[in-house]
Enzyme design. Structure first.
Site, PDB file in Angstrom:
ATOM      1  CD  GLU A 126      -1.372  -0.006   3.654  1.00 41.76           C
ATOM      2  OE1 GLU A 126      -2.435  -0.602   3.415  1.00 41.76           O
ATOM      3  OE2 GLU A 126      -1.121   0.527   4.746  1.00 41.76           O
ATOM      4  CG  HIS A 127       3.799   1.778   2.511  1.00 46.70           C
ATOM      5  ND1 HIS A 127       4.331   0.737   3.229  1.00 46.70           N
ATOM      6  CD2 HIS A 127       2.866   2.345   3.311  1.00 46.70           C
ATOM      7  CE1 HIS A 127       3.757   0.688   4.419  1.00 46.70           C
ATOM      8  NE2 HIS A 127       2.864   1.647   4.492  1.00 46.70           N
ATOM      9  CG  HIS A 128       6.543   1.995  -2.470  1.00 46.24           C
ATOM     10  ND1 HIS A 128       6.793   1.285  -1.328  1.00 46.24           N
ATOM     11  CD2 HIS A 128       7.253   3.152  -2.364  1.00 46.24           C
ATOM     12  CE1 HIS A 128       7.635   1.964  -0.552  1.00 46.24           C
ATOM     13  NE2 HIS A 128       7.929   3.106  -1.164  1.00 46.24           N
ATOM     14  CD  GLN A 173       5.544 -10.571   4.177  1.00 48.34           C
ATOM     15  OE1 GLN A 173       6.192  -9.986   3.322  1.00 48.34           O
ATOM     16  NE2 GLN A 173       6.018 -11.617   4.823  1.00 48.34           N
ATOM     17  CG  HIS A 204       7.828  -6.522   0.366  1.00 43.86           C
ATOM     18  ND1 HIS A 204       6.784  -5.828   0.921  1.00 43.86           N
ATOM     19  CD2 HIS A 204       7.827  -7.744   0.944  1.00 43.86           C
ATOM     20  CE1 HIS A 204       6.188  -6.594   1.819  1.00 43.86           C
ATOM     21  NE2 HIS A 204       6.802  -7.766   1.862  1.00 43.86           N
TER      22      HIS A 204
HETATM   23 ZN   LIG Z   1       6.279  -0.735  -0.755  1.00 45.92          ZN
END
Ligand SMILES: [Zn+2]
Length: 207
Positions: free
Chosen positions: A95-97, A135, A163
């Site tokens: 969800e960050h990238h 995760q 990741h």
């Molecule tokens: Zn990420």
């Protein structure tokens, strides 16, 4: 219940208010922003393809894992040994990238009267992974869903994953895997049970 709460607060499917056309236009804007011409031949259909691809990557918002696990079987003739779904592959997105998370999941539980088809466990993994994730939450959500539905003597979930936000950008750590686990009930309380499960996990080749 915890699962339901996460479902609503953390991962609502509110995005449905946006039309496919708006999503397509947004992808077109991003293509322009990186310095490309969205009208050239090779790119003309790309925003539309991205909309279809994203629908597939994130189809997990449209399904309810509780529903999948609802059909349990209670005639188990006193079976109380460990049941393990071993090393099933999954693809998710961080969800960050919004970069891929590619890995394997092991799900084990020791039933207390109720069992569920092993394919349903794989389905639950699929539903939670086809959402924006971290995760740690993916691991917890799978464990909690099994716990809620089956009320087993214990549940164990281990995820090993790469990741792409780490391997293709940022720190560029190729081959680095993140390992997360969630142990509930007897898997948390009994060292022997936990070790039995973890030795199964570690004996499986993870490429
Ligand atoms: Zn990420």
């Amino acid at each position: 219940m915890p699962l339901r709460r996460e479902y609503l607060e953390g991962q609502s499917s509110g995005g449905k208010a946006v039309s496919d056309r708006e999503a397509r236009d947004a992808f077109r804007t991003i293509i322009k922003w990186i310095g490309e011409d969205p009208d050239r031949d090779g790119l003309a259909e790309t925003p539309e393809r991205l909309v279809r691809a994203y629908r597939e990557y994130f189809c997990g918002y449209e399904e309810d894992p509780e529903q999948v696990l609802r059909k349990t079987f209670s005639e188990v003739d006193g079976y109380d040994e460990m049941i393990v779904l071993r090393g099933v592959t999954f693809e998710s997105h961080c969800e960050h990238h919004i970069a891929p998370i590619i890995g394997r999941v092991w799900v084990g539980y020791i039933p207390d009267r109720r069992v569920v088809g092993i394919s349903k466990l794989a389905r639950v993994v699929e539903i939670f992974s086809k959402r924006l994730q971290i995760q740690e939450r993916l691991t917890a959500q799978i464990a909690n869903a099994v716990e809620e539905a089956l009320k087993p003597r214990g549940v164990a979930v281990v995820i090993k994953a790469a990741h792409h936000c780490m391997t293709y950008r940022g720190v560029h750590k190729r081959g680095a895997h993140l390992v997360t686990s969630r142990m509930l009930g007897v898997f948390r309380d009994q060292t022997m049970t936990r070790s039995e499960f973890l030795s199964l996990v570690n004996s499986d080749v993870t490429e």
